[in-house]
Design a protein around this motif. Structure first.
Motif, PDB file in Angstrom:
ATOM      1  N   LEU B  55     -16.445  10.859  -1.803  1.00  0.00           N
ATOM      2  CA  LEU B  55     -15.315  10.329  -2.562  1.00  0.00           C
ATOM      3  C   LEU B  55     -14.063  11.177  -2.400  1.00  0.00           C
ATOM      4  N   SER B  56     -14.051  12.029  -1.368  1.00  0.00           N
ATOM      5  CA  SER B  56     -12.996  13.031  -1.305  1.00  0.00           C
ATOM      6  C   SER B  56     -11.602  12.428  -1.152  1.00  0.00           C
ATOM      7  N   TYR B  57     -11.488  11.254  -0.548  1.00  0.00           N
ATOM      8  CA  TYR B  57     -10.159  10.662  -0.385  1.00  0.00           C
ATOM      9  C   TYR B  57      -9.515  10.438  -1.752  1.00  0.00           C
ATOM     10  N   SER B  58     -10.222   9.717  -2.603  1.00  0.00           N
ATOM     11  CA  SER B  58      -9.684   9.451  -3.929  1.00  0.00           C
ATOM     12  C   SER B  58      -9.602  10.721  -4.756  1.00  0.00           C
ATOM     13  N   GLY B  59     -10.581  11.605  -4.587  1.00  0.00           N
ATOM     14  CA  GLY B  59     -10.603  12.837  -5.358  1.00  0.00           C
ATOM     15  C   GLY B  59      -9.390  13.705  -5.061  1.00  0.00           C
ATOM     16  N   GLN B  60      -9.018  13.793  -3.792  1.00  0.00           N
ATOM     17  CA  GLN B  60      -7.879  14.635  -3.434  1.00  0.00           C
ATOM     18  C   GLN B  60      -6.570  14.033  -3.933  1.00  0.00           C
ATOM     19  N   LEU B  61      -6.459  12.710  -3.868  1.00  0.00           N
ATOM     20  CA  LEU B  61      -5.248  12.075  -4.397  1.00  0.00           C
ATOM     21  C   LEU B  61      -5.155  12.290  -5.901  1.00  0.00           C
ATOM     22  N   LYS B 283      -0.190   2.691   1.829  1.00  0.00           N
ATOM     23  CA  LYS B 283      -0.691   3.082   3.133  1.00  0.00           C
ATOM     24  C   LYS B 283      -1.084   1.853   3.944  1.00  0.00           C
ATOM     25  N   PHE B 284      -1.822   0.948   3.294  1.00  0.00           N
ATOM     26  CA  PHE B 284      -2.248  -0.269   3.979  1.00  0.00           C
ATOM     27  C   PHE B 284      -1.028  -1.090   4.404  1.00  0.00           C
ATOM     28  N   VAL B 285      -0.077  -1.209   3.493  1.00  0.00           N
ATOM     29  CA  VAL B 285       1.100  -2.022   3.771  1.00  0.00           C
ATOM     30  C   VAL B 285       1.891  -1.436   4.943  1.00  0.00           C
ATOM     31  N   LYS B 286       1.945  -0.097   4.996  1.00  0.00           N
ATOM     32  CA  LYS B 286       2.696   0.537   6.077  1.00  0.00           C
ATOM     33  C   LYS B 286       1.971   0.396   7.420  1.00  0.00           C
ATOM     34  N   GLN B 287       0.629   0.537   7.375  1.00  0.00           N
ATOM     35  CA  GLN B 287      -0.104   0.540   8.642  1.00  0.00           C
ATOM     36  C   GLN B 287      -0.391  -0.857   9.171  1.00  0.00           C
ATOM     37  N   PHE B 288      -0.518  -1.827   8.286  1.00  0.00           N
ATOM     38  CA  PHE B 288      -0.838  -3.180   8.742  1.00  0.00           C
ATOM     39  C   PHE B 288       0.143  -4.188   8.146  1.00  0.00           C
ATOM     40  N   LYS B 315       9.074  11.379  -5.005  1.00  0.00           N
ATOM     41  CA  LYS B 315       8.580  12.749  -4.875  1.00  0.00           C
ATOM     42  C   LYS B 315       7.319  12.798  -4.014  1.00  0.00           C
ATOM     43  N   VAL B 316       6.396  11.850  -4.283  1.00  0.00           N
ATOM     44  CA  VAL B 316       5.135  11.832  -3.531  1.00  0.00           C
ATOM     45  C   VAL B 316       5.385  11.443  -2.081  1.00  0.00           C
ATOM     46  N   GLU B 317       6.254  10.461  -1.884  1.00  0.00           N
ATOM     47  CA  GLU B 317       6.473   9.982  -0.513  1.00  0.00           C
ATOM     48  C   GLU B 317       7.242  10.986   0.322  1.00  0.00           C
ATOM     49  N   ALA B 318       7.917  11.939  -0.346  1.00  0.00           N
ATOM     50  CA  ALA B 318       8.606  12.985   0.401  1.00  0.00           C
ATOM     51  C   ALA B 318       7.621  13.996   0.981  1.00  0.00           C
ATOM     52  N   MET B 319       6.382  13.992   0.443  1.00  0.00           N
ATOM     53  CA  MET B 319       5.375  14.913   0.979  1.00  0.00           C
ATOM     54  C   MET B 319       4.821  14.343   2.276  1.00  0.00           C
ATOM     55  N   LYS B 320       4.313  15.247   3.113  1.00  0.00           N
ATOM     56  CA  LYS B 320       3.822  14.821   4.421  1.00  0.00           C
ATOM     57  C   LYS B 320       2.563  13.957   4.274  1.00  0.00           C
ATOM     58  N   ASP B 321       2.593  12.780   4.850  1.00  0.00           N
ATOM     59  CA  ASP B 321       1.411  11.907   4.906  1.00  0.00           C
ATOM     60  C   ASP B 321       0.850  11.509   3.542  1.00  0.00           C
ATOM     61  N   GLN B 322       1.641  11.566   2.492  1.00  0.00           N
ATOM     62  CA  GLN B 322       1.096  11.185   1.188  1.00  0.00           C
ATOM     63  C   GLN B 322       1.615   9.817   0.764  1.00  0.00           C
ATOM     64  N   PHE B 323       0.754   9.114   0.050  1.00  0.00           N
ATOM     65  CA  PHE B 323       1.149   7.800  -0.455  1.00  0.00           C
ATOM     66  C   PHE B 323       0.987   7.782  -1.970  1.00  0.00           C
ATOM     67  N   THR B 325      -0.470   6.354  -4.847  1.00  0.00           N
ATOM     68  CA  THR B 325      -1.600   5.486  -5.149  1.00  0.00           C
ATOM     69  C   THR B 325      -1.925   5.538  -6.632  1.00  0.00           C
ATOM     70  N   TYR B 326      -2.813   4.637  -7.061  1.00  0.00           N
ATOM     71  CA  TYR B 326      -3.165   4.616  -8.483  1.00  0.00           C
ATOM     72  C   TYR B 326      -3.847   5.914  -8.899  1.00  0.00           C
ATOM     73  N   GLU B 327      -4.594   6.572  -7.972  1.00  0.00           N
ATOM     74  CA  GLU B 327      -5.199   7.851  -8.313  1.00  0.00           C
ATOM     75  C   GLU B 327      -4.117   8.855  -8.698  1.00  0.00           C
ATOM     76  N   VAL B 328      -3.022   8.846  -7.915  1.00  0.00           N
ATOM     77  CA  VAL B 328      -1.958   9.810  -8.157  1.00  0.00           C
ATOM     78  C   VAL B 328      -1.303   9.557  -9.511  1.00  0.00           C
ATOM     79  N   PHE B 329      -0.854   8.304  -9.754  1.00  0.00           N
ATOM     80  CA  PHE B 329      -0.059   8.134 -10.986  1.00  0.00           C
ATOM     81  C   PHE B 329      -0.918   8.130 -12.240  1.00  0.00           C
TER      82      PHE B 329
END
Lengths: 290, 413, 311
Positions: B55-61, B283-288, B315-323, B325-329
């Motif tokens: 679950l590390s993807y969601s956990g890290q966000l 992320k999905f919207v940007k990639q596809f 603020k989040v989007e200014a970070m490298k490769d970050q999106f 997401t609901y986990e973040v907010f």
């Protein structure tokens, strides 16, 4: 639920997915056949190869198929070094230790990827990612058709190496009788490392064919390990043509089983075959009697 | 009292070298204070997420969201009612396993945390909330959508966001509104869900309630994690040809499913996810961008008109490769919720903070929930929103009070 | 008899722990160590003494865990009544897998792979049937009382300690009984054991049934301690790996190996989790590297190293 109009495309889908399984299993069966070890780090190695393909595309713009000549040698070198420097040395030739060492390597690789690349799932976009090939009315994903061809070529190359070169003769000698091979002056450690290297090189090829239609994240390899073992067992441990056919069979069983029993329960067909083969024909469908 | 405590402390220290020498060495090196919660200095908050493992993807966000909030609060002068005490976050990794989560709660308890936040996955939250309850540590659940988390009578557990029964109830309601307004073009539904707790739980609720509203659930397709190939599922979708496809699965599988649908040329009147889907993922919207256009999600979402939300997204989007997401907010907001409770409790005391959370009427958030009101630990104002990808961006389309644009339903591909 | 006394002393020492330690963190760490030691011993009985390496011990673990949860949740059984049933079922699954594999003479990696496949079959089935809660899993309601086998830390410590002592006694018995001699003879050379009149099939069957019962105890404990089980937690590979790691790291085929291995791995896990900073992944990288190094320098396990020093 099971309609004939779906059955034909489902069979083709199974066949092409099976090609991917075969590619992954080819490396595993070589490693098993020669070194007699169950390589738990196989999935993690595949994951690393997928990252390699991803970054070549993402930062250097190299198409996954054109990345083959880069990824294959790198994976080969990594495999050679891993067997010679870590697995062979640390395991002291004991089965239970090889188990722990390959397990330890997979933990390290998975978390190294997590640390270096973060846990994000990454995909690449190529002009052909969404392309399909019309085969008698069935729309089959183009990257998977390419993978099908790739699996055939890879198996042919492996057969050529093992049955047509001096290295191949040494590999076969070590696989059969490692003490005897040592006595006639074969550098067994070198041959083992070569075999492991070639095994991982196959994963390099698999990664190039897989990524256009798939994704990569640090745990992506886990989804393929058990399938690859099943293919190896079905085909007979150490048999390349067996792995190839085994891959196709498993792909088709998974596909048709999914249609019939539902995608989730359908997985059971694979494991039942696996168990049945182990019990009734442990040398595999195509393996020589052990 | 204090003599007794120090005697016990002495006993503990003198025996730990013999009875459990190995484990106590670990403890010794860590230098945990044996006395719970200091009375001055920074206030300790435990923040636990599955930052490694499956679950590390969601956990890290999730951790990212909490990190931003903690540093913002500290930069703005900490907890005012405690003389500007800074938040000292104890970051912890549950390694995607419930039992490690429990061990981490034990560790945080001894580190003297005043409260704990996080968990992310339902299975982890079930274990960690209960472990924290043994020490009466107030626990704010960040995501953990299983209803049972707040149904066990644990007095320490608070969930800010909605659980899956609320989300699927609202999801069905909104879907029905969309369809009714459009003149009921959609009648048939297929649910495609992943096989674990969140997908199965959500799918069960949908399959139970949709028929009552006049929809025919043609089939419920369950798939494994990971599913390596969605070709067959899409073949069946094509054969059934439902008006609406409802996916309830994780990001990886969602990507493969929707990509394969596009590849096979199957476009239903709507792809409407309930919890987890591409229309809530920048992320999905940007990639596809092509595949994403028109898809809809009913999911956790912020009030897109709120300036604070927009600022955080930037603020989040200014970070490298970050999106964003609901986990973040959600984690970002949960930290603020907790900080508000501590502010009002004017104390580091766990019971006082628990009381403050229970009586919380916090409204300085950017979620569409109204002031918080906890009943049995669930914030009853918590609601999801319906999103649709339009012109390459995620837009809120329902409820009307939040909507940025009109929904396009059915979608004309 | 000295080794039997050692088990008694060990039991006594651990039994005294709650009277002297009031750190929940430490108690939890000790509980998890004993739990891992139980899983390791269940693996050791089959893999260490019998030479039958299993990659799928989760199949017994999950059976025990699900039996415990299903009987309590769906049938309203008391936990204390459910426990023996869970053990019997774990043993029965062991008997079933054993009968099939030993009947067809599976050994080495073939046996390992067949256990792995059975674990996967059970996982898929648990994911499908409604009475196991399918993918949603099963939750044992929180009702703390010794009557429900739901304790505080001290009670759970005694519960897992008694399971482990049972496992240690089984291991001790194997070490000192005629059955154990047969089992080790089968491990060393099946053909010559058979020639000496050992009923190879029966010996192996007994070993796998005992392993299954002990592993099911582990599963039952897991459910009581954490109150939730799902197909992945029950039958996933991580439990199988946890069991074999404790046994191999400690030293296979020895009575104390699994406990020593479990303690070492627990310590390593705690240290890496706590000392490696907050960057995700670093802790497990170090964990993996140390694991490989341990194998490198202690090829016969920690217990093997200790006995070498003694000589």
């Amino acid at each position: 639920m099971l309609e004939l109009s779906i059955l034909f495309p489902a069979l083709l889908n199974g066949l092409t997915m099976g090609a991917v399984y075969a590619l992954i299993a080819l490396g595993l069966t070589l490693i098993y056949g020669v070194l007699h070890i169950i390589n738990f780090a196989h999935g993690a190695a595949l994951m690393m190869a997928l990252y390699g393909v991803y970054y070549l595309k993402d930062s250097a713009g190299i198409d996954p198929y054109l990345a083959l000549p880069v990824v294959i040698p790198v994976m080969f070198a990594a495999g050679y070094a891993l067997q010679r420097g870590v697995i062979g040395r640390a395991s002291h030739g004991k089965d239970e230790n090889i188990l722990l060492v390959t397990l330890g390597i997979s933990i390290v690789l998975e978390n190294l990827a997590l640390f270096l690349f973060r846990s994000d799932t990454r995909t690449i976009d190529t002009p052909y990612t969404l392309s399909t090939l019309d085969i008698a009315g069935a729309m089959i994903s183009l990257p998977k058709v390419v993978a099908f061809g790739g699996a055939l070529v890879t198996a042919a190359v492996l057969l050529l190496i093992v049955y047509g070169t001096d290295l191949g003769r040494a590999i076969r000698a070590c696989a059969k009788e490692r003490q005897g091979a040592k006595l006639v002056g074969i550098d067994v450690d070198h041959v083992f490392a070569m075999s492991f290297g070639i095994g991982l090189a196959c994963l390099g090829a698999a990664a190039c064919f897989l990524l256009p239609a798939y994704y990569v994240n640090p745990t992506v390899g886990n989804g393929f390990v058990l399938i690859a073992f099943t293919v190896v067992v079905l085909g007979g441990m150490g048999s390349f043509s067996g792995a190839l056919l085994g891959g196709f069979i498993i792909g088709i069983v998974e596909s048709v089983g999914g249609l019939w029993l539902g995608e989730s329960l359908g997985q059971i067909g694979i494991f039942l075959i696996f168990i049945a083969v182990l019990l009734f024909r442990p040398q595999g469908l195509f393996g020589a009697k052990a | 009292m204090s003599a007794n405590r120090s005697r016990r402390k002495f006993l503990k220290q003198s025996t730990s070298m013999t009875a459990a020498a190995a484990a106590s060495t670990a403890l010794g090196t860590l230098g945990f204070p044996s006395i719970v919660s200091a009375q001055s200095g920074p206030i300790k908050i435990g923040i636990v997420h599955p930052v490694t493992g499956a679950l590390s993807y969601s956990g890290q966000l999730s951790r990212l969201g909490a990190q931003i909030a903690v540093s913002e609060i500290n930069e703005a002068g900490g907890i005012k009612s405690l003389g500007g005490a800074k938040i000292d976050a104890v970051w912890s990794d549950a390694q995607s396993q419930p039992q490690i989560g429990v061990a981490e709660v034990e560790k945080m308890n001894e580190a003297g945390v005043s409260a704990i936040l996080g968990g992310y996955a339902s299975a982890i939250c079930l274990a960690t909330t209960q472990a924290a309850a043994k020490y009466n540590i107030p626990y704010v659940v960040d995501v953990g959508v299983a209803d049972q988390i707040v149904e066990r009578g644990l007095k320490n557990t608070f969930r800010f966001a909605p659980g899956y029964s609320i989300v699927s109830r609202e999801g069905i309601k909104y879907l029905h509104i969309l369809n009714t307004v459009a003149g009921k073009p959609a009648k048939t539904v297929v649910i495609v869900h992943e096989e674990s707790l969140f997908g199965t739980g959500t799918a069960n609720l949908l399959a139970r309630d949709l028929p009552g509203m006049g929809y025919e659930v043609k089939e419920v397709i369950k798939h494994a994690n990971p599913t390596r190939d969605f070709s067959n599922i899409v073949l069946r979708l094509k054969a059934i040809n439902p008006d609406i496809v409802i996916p309830a699965n994780y990001y990886d599988e969602y990507v493969l499913l929707v990509r394969t649908m596009r590849q096979q040329g199957f476009s239903p009147k709507a792809i409407y996810s309930v919890l987890g889907g591409g229309a809530s993922s920048f992320k999905f919207v940007k990639q596809f961008p092509d595949v994403a256009n028109g898809i809809m999600d009913c999911n956790h979402w912020y009030n897109a008109k709120d300036k604070r939300a927009i600022a955080l997204r930037k603020k989040v989007e200014a970070m490298k490769d970050q999106f964003f997401t609901y986990e973040v907010f959600l984690n970002y907001q949960c930290v603020y919720l907790l900080a508000d409770a501590i502010e009002r409790a004017k104390s580091r005391d766990r019971a006082a903070i628990t009381d403050a959370l229970a009586n919380s009427t916090w409204d300085k958030h950017f979620m569409p929930y109204g002031p918080t009101k906890f009943v049995n630990g669930q914030n009853i104002g918590a609601m999801p929103a319906v999103l649709q990808v339009q012109k390459g961006d995620i837009r809120v389309v329902l409820p009307n009070t939040l909507a940025e644009v009109e929904p396009v339903f059915p979608w004309k591909a | 008899m000295r080794s039997l006394a050692a088990i008694g002393v060990f039991a006594l020492l651990i039994a005294l722990v709650p009277a002297m330690v009031d750190s929940g963190y430490l108690l939890n760490a000790i509980i998890m160590t004993l739990y891992a030691a139980l899983l390791g011993q269940a693996w050791n009985i089959l893999g260490g003494f019998g030479g039958l390496f299993s990659f799928g011990h989760a199949v017994f673990f999950g059976t025990g865990a699900y039996a415990m949860a299903v009987l309590q949740v769906n049938f309203g059984w008391n936990a204390w009544v459910a426990l023996p049933a869970a053990m019997v079922l774990g043993g029965a699954v062991g008997g079933f897998i054993g009968a099939l594999s030993f009947r067809y003479g599976l050994r080495g990696s073939y046996f390992a792979l067949v256990t792995l496949a059975f674990a996967e079959v059970f996982r898929v089935l648990a994911n499908t049937f409604q009475f196991t809660g399918a993918g949603v899993g099963l939750m044992v309601p929180l009702k703390e009382s010794a009557l429900n086998m739901q304790f505080g830390k001290t009670g759970f410590l005694y519960l897992i300690l008694s399971f482990l002592i049972a496992a240690q006694l089984v291991a001790w018995w194997i070490r000192h009984s005629r059955f154990g001699a047969w089992l080790q003879a089968v491990r060393d050379n099946e053909e010559s054991a058979s020639a000496l009149g050992v009923d190879v099939f029966r010996v192996k069957m007994l070993a796998i049934v005992m392993a299954g019962m002990l592993m099911a105890c582990g599963g039952a404990f897991y459910v009581q301690y954490l109150h939730y089980i799902d197909p992945h937690l029950a039958f996933g590979a991580s439990v199988s790996v946890q069991a074999l790691m404790a046994a191999i790291v400690g030293g296979i085929g020895s009575v104390w190996g699994p406990l020593v291995g479990a303690a070492a791995l627990q310590l390593l896990g705690e240290l890496t989790r706590n000392l490696m900073g907050d960057a995700p992944g670093i802790n497990l990288i170090v964990y993996g590297v140390v694991l490989v190094l341990m194998v490198n320098f202690m090829p016969r396990g920690i217990v093997g190293l200790a006995t070498r020093w003694k000589r």
